[in-house]
Design an enzyme around this catalytic site. Structure first.
Site, PDB file in Angstrom:
ATOM      1  N   GLU A 179       2.248   1.809  -3.403  1.00 17.63           N
ATOM      2  CA  GLU A 179       1.165   2.303  -4.263  1.00 17.63           C
ATOM      3  C   GLU A 179       0.906   3.783  -4.015  1.00 17.63           C
ATOM      4  O   GLU A 179       0.731   4.567  -4.964  1.00 17.63           O
ATOM      5  CB  GLU A 179      -0.100   1.484  -4.013  1.00 17.63           C
ATOM      6  CG  GLU A 179      -1.279   1.886  -4.875  1.00 17.63           C
ATOM      7  CD  GLU A 179      -2.552   1.137  -4.528  1.00 17.63           C
ATOM      8  OE1 GLU A 179      -3.550   1.328  -5.247  1.00 17.63           O
ATOM      9  OE2 GLU A 179      -2.554   0.383  -3.535  1.00 17.63           O
ATOM     10  N   CYS A 195      -8.260  -1.710   4.239  1.00 20.93           N
ATOM     11  CA  CYS A 195      -8.102  -2.767   5.242  1.00 20.93           C
ATOM     12  C   CYS A 195      -9.420  -3.205   5.861  1.00 20.93           C
ATOM     13  O   CYS A 195      -9.538  -4.329   6.347  1.00 20.93           O
ATOM     14  CB  CYS A 195      -7.175  -2.294   6.369  1.00 20.93           C
ATOM     15  SG  CYS A 195      -5.536  -1.860   5.799  1.00 20.93           S
ATOM     16  N   GLU A 251       0.829  -1.207   0.000  1.00 20.85           N
ATOM     17  CA  GLU A 251       0.000   0.000   0.000  1.00 20.85           C
ATOM     18  C   GLU A 251       0.861   1.253   0.000  1.00 20.85           C
ATOM     19  O   GLU A 251       0.550   2.240  -0.675  1.00 20.85           O
ATOM     20  CB  GLU A 251      -0.923  -0.021   1.230  1.00 20.85           C
ATOM     21  CG  GLU A 251      -1.983   1.053   1.243  1.00 20.85           C
ATOM     22  CD  GLU A 251      -2.932   0.881   2.421  1.00 20.85           C
ATOM     23  OE1 GLU A 251      -4.100   0.532   2.193  1.00 20.85           O
ATOM     24  OE2 GLU A 251      -2.491   1.082   3.569  1.00 20.85           O
ATOM     25  N   SER A 289      -7.146   1.866  -2.224  1.00 26.60           N
ATOM     26  CA  SER A 289      -5.914   1.144  -2.502  1.00 26.60           C
ATOM     27  C   SER A 289      -6.270  -0.220  -3.062  1.00 26.60           C
ATOM     28  O   SER A 289      -7.216  -0.867  -2.610  1.00 26.60           O
ATOM     29  CB  SER A 289      -5.101   0.969  -1.219  1.00 26.60           C
ATOM     30  OG  SER A 289      -4.067   0.032  -1.403  1.00 26.60           O
ATOM     31  N   CYS A 345     -10.287  -1.265  15.001  1.00 24.34           N
ATOM     32  CA  CYS A 345     -10.479  -2.699  15.201  1.00 24.34           C
ATOM     33  C   CYS A 345     -10.609  -3.101  16.668  1.00 24.34           C
ATOM     34  O   CYS A 345     -11.224  -4.130  16.973  1.00 24.34           O
ATOM     35  CB  CYS A 345      -9.337  -3.474  14.568  1.00 24.34           C
ATOM     36  SG  CYS A 345      -9.181  -3.193  12.797  1.00 24.34           S
ATOM     37  N   GLU A 372     -13.518 -12.862  -5.489  1.00 18.55           N
ATOM     38  CA  GLU A 372     -12.222 -12.440  -6.029  1.00 18.55           C
ATOM     39  C   GLU A 372     -11.051 -12.779  -5.109  1.00 18.55           C
ATOM     40  O   GLU A 372      -9.886 -12.616  -5.493  1.00 18.55           O
ATOM     41  CB  GLU A 372     -12.227 -10.930  -6.323  1.00 18.55           C
ATOM     42  CG  GLU A 372     -12.419 -10.035  -5.115  1.00 18.55           C
ATOM     43  CD  GLU A 372     -13.869  -9.708  -4.825  1.00 18.55           C
ATOM     44  OE1 GLU A 372     -14.120  -8.640  -4.236  1.00 18.55           O
ATOM     45  OE2 GLU A 372     -14.742 -10.522  -5.190  1.00 18.55           O
ATOM     46  N   GLU A 381     -15.740 -11.030   3.957  1.00 27.51           N
ATOM     47  CA  GLU A 381     -14.611 -10.693   3.079  1.00 27.51           C
ATOM     48  C   GLU A 381     -13.905 -11.940   2.551  1.00 27.51           C
ATOM     49  O   GLU A 381     -13.569 -12.017   1.365  1.00 27.51           O
ATOM     50  CB  GLU A 381     -13.616  -9.813   3.835  1.00 27.51           C
ATOM     51  CG  GLU A 381     -12.426  -9.400   2.982  1.00 27.51           C
ATOM     52  CD  GLU A 381     -11.366  -8.648   3.758  1.00 27.51           C
ATOM     53  OE1 GLU A 381     -10.867  -7.632   3.252  1.00 27.51           O
ATOM     54  OE2 GLU A 381     -11.026  -9.088   4.884  1.00 27.51           O
ATOM     55  N   LYS A 424     -15.269  -9.809   8.485  1.00 25.61           N
ATOM     56  CA  LYS A 424     -14.177 -10.574   7.881  1.00 25.61           C
ATOM     57  C   LYS A 424     -14.673 -11.916   7.333  1.00 25.61           C
ATOM     58  O   LYS A 424     -14.100 -12.439   6.384  1.00 25.61           O
ATOM     59  CB  LYS A 424     -13.061 -10.787   8.896  1.00 25.61           C
ATOM     60  CG  LYS A 424     -12.258  -9.535   9.203  1.00 25.61           C
ATOM     61  CD  LYS A 424     -11.457  -9.087   7.998  1.00 25.61           C
ATOM     62  CE  LYS A 424     -10.624  -7.862   8.283  1.00 25.61           C
ATOM     63  NZ  LYS A 424      -9.854  -7.410   7.102  1.00 25.61           N
TER      64      LYS A 424
END
Length: 452
Positions: free
Chosen positions: A161, A178, A158, A198, A382, A245, A240, A237
């Protein structure tokens, strides 16, 4: 179903609706609530807030056992079961641990180590990485790795990038990627802005992809032999890791995501005596981490970790002050200008999804003057995730969050390595497998695209 409200238990107090950042909870006062799944981002803040429950003492064992069975919870669970709840994937994990054909790998997010002990009677914020690793070893995982390691990889990808976007004219501001609930919100409501995210995956998914490729190679195994588990403070999560993908290793990169609460249940189910556990280390190399990876668990932590590495990659000099206090804090939106050599990096930190809409409208209008924006859905990042130990009294919440936050910063300060790019295991990973940040291998495994 990742997050749901049990209609038979809900009393309609609507406290959950007050904390829902996307107004997904619908219903009249005094009547069972429902979740609008088109709006829901599965952050689990309703799970943390819910006060309506069924218990053995008040409702009888038959009613309690029925709910426990419906939710697929371990036999040893005896605590009250609340109306708002999240999916439990412990059956998948326990089946994999029993399967001799599966090589089981587990990773734990930074925020888990400052909250897990609360479910064993210890004070909020008690830092237990060694005990947590010991418990995971005793549960039978073949390798106990760490999401903090993957967070260090995230910074390499990241951060590189971001530097390219800032210096070569890419899409700005760049948003962090994230937090899966934040990503889902952007996809649902501002799909035209997904190019600002990102392309680097979250640490959970970066870890999963590495464990089934580089990790499998280290064990002389194929990715199909690896069963990868993540322990997360976040209920989203589980969504996710099932995104279609997220299979760049050639397989589902993370096979099962469980929460901090789930891990506590599993430890109790297997009759592991928490108080008698002797500390153990995470397995190498994918369990070695820096302080920068650790602070991903607090709001502003991703930004601070990126600045620590970005400063040195851009200037070629040591950052003069490792504690980037300008990006710390818990207020809703913060801005700071960070001087990096000849460059002034303009950054923003958004804590709590309810605060993001004005920022996104400014991005759409072209009136925001920022290069990099960190966004976290939960109120303090978190450490306050929907999968953390439940805080039953509202009066306990602020102090508990502070203690968890302080513990992560303390852990950062005490670690011998505090910058992602100086982590020896990260250097080894790039030397032996990824080549360099943003390489073709790294981009294939560790980056993704979003729905728009």
């Amino acid at each position: 179903m990742i997050v749901a409200i049990d209609q038979n238990i809900c009393t309609g107090c609507r406290e959950c609706a007050q904390v829902c950042p996307v107004s997904a909870i619908e219903g009249e006062q005094g009547k069972p609530q429902t979740i609008n799944t088109a709006r829901c981002v599965m952050c689990g803040q309703c799970v943390q807030k819910c006060k309506s429950y069924v218990s053995i003492l008040e409702h009888g064992s038959d009613a309690y056992e029925r709910v426990k069975k419906e939710r697929n919870l371990p036999e040893s669970v005896t605590e009250p079961l609340f109306a708002a709840h999240a999916v439990c994937n412990l059956d998948k994990v326990m089946a994999a641990l029993k399967d001799p054909k599966k090589f089981t790998v587990v990773q734990c997010a930074p925020a888990v180590r400052v909250a897990l002990a609360e479910d064993f009677g210890e004070e909020p914020g008690t830092l237990v990485p060694g005990k947590m690793a010991a418990a995971l070893h005793k549960l039978g995982f073949d390798r106990v790795y760490d999401t903090n390691f993957a967070a260090d990889v995230t910074i390499m990808e990241e951060g590189t990038e971001l530097i390219e976007r800032v210096t070569k004219g890419g899409v700005l501001p760049m948003f962090t990627s994230c937090c899966p609930a934040w990503v889902k919100f952007l996809e649902n409501t501002y799909p035209e802005l997904t190019d600002h995210l990102s392309s680097a995956k979250s640490p959970q998914q970066i870890g999963g992809a590495i464990f089934k490729s580089y990790g499998a190679k280290l064990e002389n195994k194929g990715g199909e032999d690896i069963f990868s588990v993540s322990v997360m403070p976040c209920t989203c999560k589980a969504f996710e890791c099932e995104r279609p993908e997220m299979k760049d290793s050639g397989f589902q990169d993370v096979d099962a995501a469980i929460t901090t609460r789930d891990l506590a249940w599993l430890i109790k189910e297997k009759k592991i005596n928490w108080d008698e556990l002797e500390e153990m280390e995470f397995d190498r190399p994918c369990g070695v981490y820096s302080g920068a990876g650790t602070i991903f668990g607090v709001t502003g932590g991703v930004m601070e970790a990126a600045i620590r590495t970005g400063y040195e990659l851009i200037t070629g000099e040591k950052i003069p002050e490792l504690d980037v206090t300008a990006v710390r804090g818990t207020d809703g939106v913060r801005r700071a200008d960070i001087r990096i050599g000849e460059l002034t990096l303009r950054v923003g930190i958004v804590t709590g999804l309810k605060n993001i809409v004005p920022v996104l409208e400014a991005v759409k209008a072209g009136t925001i003057n920022l290069d990099f924006i960190e966004v976290m859905t939960c109120p303090e990042g978190c450490i306050s995730g929907g999968g953390q130990p439940k805080l039953l009294m509202d009066t306990e919440v602020e102090a508990a969050y502070k203690q968890r936050r302080d513990s992560l910063y303390e852990h950062d300060r005490e670690l011998p390595c505090r910058k992602s790019h100086e982590n020896p295991a990260i250097k080894k990973l790039y030397d032996e497998f990824l080549d360099e940040p943003g390489s073709s291998v790294a981009h294939h495994l560790l980056h993704t695209t979003y729905c728009n």
